[in-house]
Each structure stands twice: as C-alpha cells, then as structure tokens.
Write a protein that holds these residues in place. Sequence first.
Motif, short mmCIF file in Angstrom:
data_model
loop_
_atom_site.label_atom_id
_atom_site.label_comp_id
_atom_site.label_asym_id
_atom_site.label_seq_id
_atom_site.Cartn_x
_atom_site.Cartn_y
_atom_site.Cartn_z
N ASN A 120 48.92 29.33 38.19
CA ASN A 120 49.33 29.54 39.20
C ASN A 120 48.82 30.20 40.56
OD1 ASN A 120 51.59 27.28 38.43
ND2 ASN A 120 52.45 29.36 37.12
N VAL A 121 48.03 30.71 40.55
CA VAL A 121 47.10 31.36 41.81
C VAL A 121 47.04 30.68 42.60
CG1 VAL A 121 44.81 31.46 40.81
CG2 VAL A 121 46.30 33.37 42.68
N THR A 122 47.35 31.00 43.73
CA THR A 122 47.10 30.24 45.37
C THR A 122 46.31 31.30 46.19
OG1 THR A 122 48.71 30.12 46.23
CG2 THR A 122 48.30 28.31 45.22
N GLY A 123 45.94 30.39 47.15
CA GLY A 123 45.19 31.20 48.32
C GLY A 123 43.53 31.34 48.21
N PRO A 124 43.41 32.33 49.52
CA PRO A 124 42.01 32.60 49.84
C PRO A 124 41.34 32.64 48.62
CG PRO A 124 43.50 33.54 50.71
CD PRO A 124 44.18 33.13 50.41
N GLN A 125 41.90 33.86 47.78
CA GLN A 125 41.07 34.67 46.53
C GLN A 125 41.26 33.62 45.73
OE1 GLN A 125 42.42 38.55 46.99
NE2 GLN A 125 40.79 39.23 46.69
N PHE A 126 41.34 32.67 45.54
CA PHE A 126 42.21 31.70 44.18
C PHE A 126 40.85 31.54 43.41
CE2 PHE A 126 41.36 27.46 42.32
CZ PHE A 126 42.06 27.21 41.15
N ARG A 127 39.62 30.94 43.78
CA ARG A 127 38.35 30.78 42.23
C ARG A 127 37.96 32.44 42.03
NH1 ARG A 127 34.96 27.84 40.35
NH2 ARG A 127 32.93 28.69 40.11
N VAL A 161 48.18 40.48 40.93
CA VAL A 161 46.77 41.39 40.59
C VAL A 161 47.97 42.74 40.54
CG1 VAL A 161 45.15 42.23 41.63
CG2 VAL A 161 44.91 40.04 42.02
N GLU A 162 48.97 43.27 41.24
CA GLU A 162 49.78 44.63 41.69
C GLU A 162 50.81 44.21 40.17
OE1 GLU A 162 53.27 46.07 43.58
OE2 GLU A 162 51.32 45.47 45.07
N LEU A 163 51.21 43.27 40.00
CA LEU A 163 52.01 43.09 38.47
C LEU A 163 51.45 43.00 36.96
CD1 LEU A 163 54.58 40.21 39.65
CD2 LEU A 163 55.27 42.58 39.24
N GLU A 216 42.25 50.01 30.67
CA GLU A 216 42.06 50.96 31.69
C GLU A 216 41.13 50.17 32.57
OE1 GLU A 216 40.65 54.69 29.78
OE2 GLU A 216 42.91 55.35 28.70
N LYS A 217 39.87 49.45 31.65
CA LYS A 217 38.88 49.48 33.22
C LYS A 217 39.56 47.86 33.43
CE LYS A 217 34.42 47.22 33.00
NZ LYS A 217 33.18 47.09 32.19
N THR A 218 39.83 46.93 33.22
CA THR A 218 41.01 46.08 33.79
C THR A 218 41.44 46.33 35.07
OG1 THR A 218 40.34 44.83 31.99
CG2 THR A 218 42.17 43.42 33.41
N ALA A 219 42.59 46.99 34.41
CA ALA A 219 43.45 47.66 35.73
C ALA A 219 42.72 48.43 36.83
CB ALA A 219 44.59 48.90 35.37
N TRP A 220 41.61 48.97 36.39
CA TRP A 220 40.64 49.53 37.83
C TRP A 220 40.05 48.20 38.85
CZ3 TRP A 220 35.27 49.49 36.43
CH2 TRP A 220 34.72 49.40 38.09
N MET A 221 39.37 47.44 37.13
CA MET A 221 39.09 46.01 38.83
C MET A 221 39.95 45.11 39.50
SD MET A 221 36.02 44.66 35.79
CE MET A 221 34.51 45.15 35.27
N LEU A 222 41.41 45.18 38.89
CA LEU A 222 42.58 44.51 39.26
C LEU A 222 42.78 46.00 40.38
CD1 LEU A 222 44.82 43.06 36.43
CD2 LEU A 222 43.56 41.67 37.90
N ARG A 223 42.93 46.71 40.67
CA ARG A 223 43.28 47.70 41.21
C ARG A 223 42.64 47.43 42.60
NH1 ARG A 223 44.92 51.44 38.22
NH2 ARG A 223 42.60 52.72 37.60
N SER A 224 41.33 47.19 42.27
CA SER A 224 39.81 47.68 43.31
C SER A 224 39.86 45.83 44.29
CB SER A 224 38.55 46.92 42.31
OG SER A 224 38.54 48.19 41.85
N THR A 225 40.91 45.03 43.80
CA THR A 225 40.86 44.11 44.17
C THR A 225 41.42 44.22 45.43
OG1 THR A 225 42.46 42.98 42.96
CG2 THR A 225 39.96 42.53 42.95
N LEU A 226 42.87 44.70 45.92
CA LEU A 226 44.12 45.18 46.67
C LEU A 226 43.62 45.42 47.98
CD1 LEU A 226 46.10 45.93 43.85
CD2 LEU A 226 46.26 43.62 44.87
N ARG A 227 43.76 45.04 48.93
CA ARG A 227 43.67 46.37 50.28
C ARG A 227 43.83 47.37 49.67
NH1 ARG A 227 46.62 41.49 53.60
NH2 ARG A 227 46.39 39.82 51.53
N GLN A 228 43.38 48.03 50.48
CA GLN A 228 43.50 49.62 50.62
C GLN A 228 44.47 49.74 52.03
OE1 GLN A 228 42.39 51.36 47.68
NE2 GLN A 228 41.96 49.63 47.70
#
Length: 157
Positions: free
Chosen positions: A40-47, A104-106, A145-157
């Motif tokens: 169900n993801v949509t938006g500019p980062q879809f792919r 991504v946050e969830l 832990e690594k997956t959480a880091w990677m997900l966090r890294s996609t979020l705007r700071q």
Amino acid sequence: MLKIDIGINENDRTNVAEGLKKLLADTYTLYLQTHNFHWNVTGPQFRELHLMFEEHYNELATAVDDIAERIRTLGVHAPGTYKAFAALSSIEEVEGVPPAEKMVELLTHGHEQVVKTARQVLKTAQDAADESTISLVSDRMRVHEKTAWMLRSTLRQ
C-alpha cells in the motif's frame, strides 16, 4: 514422543519458550505490518520503499519459521493464530493506510520493539545456559537493530 534430554531442564525450556512465543508474536505482527505497507505504499519514494519492505518481510518470514521451530525444539507448542499473536505481541496493529513517512516511522518502532523483546528472551536463555536460543536471539537482535537504523536513515532530519 520421547522425553527431551538436551541438557536444559523442563522448567528452563518452558521459560525460554514462553519468551520466544512473545518474540514470535512480535516478529509475525511486524511481518504482517511490513507486508501490508509493501502493498500500500505510495509517494515519491514508492519504488525504494516498496522494494525495501519486500526485502524486510521476506527476511521476517524466515525468522518466524526459525523462532517457531526453536519453540518446538524446546518441547513447547508454538502459537499460530492471529488471536494468539495479538495477545502475545507488544506491537500494536495499524488501522488504515498511513502515509509513506509514517509507515517508515511505524516500522522503525516495530523493529526497535522486537529488539527489546529479544533482550528479555536473551536474559532468560542466558540464565538457562541455552546457547542455541542465545545464538538465535542475538542474531535476530542484530538484524532488527540494523533494519531500524536503515529505516531511520530514510526519514527527514
């Protein structure tokens, strides 16, 4: 069935398995959430997100099997229903379809919660000198832990 004699007493095996049930429930709930977001993801980062979520839910599907099989190895039945997982999981289900950034946050919080659950199981397994569960749980912690880091890294700071 023959009596289990793997060097871990029945009480310790049961305690470890009860902790693993919670880890299984958290992992399965996170698997479902990740798969839902993949669809169900949509938006500019879809792919990017669609492919990342697919990698994550495939990894989680394997983990679910590994955890359930460890529970069975310890001589305890693994939970396998939505009802059982809902009662055991620390991860809350998400209603509706949140925006991509919220997904991504969830998922980040979900992976962090799995790490916290794993830490509790790790302590129980260490007290029982259950090296096989310690190894499994330690590996799971590293992945989350690594997956959480990677997900966090996609979020705007």
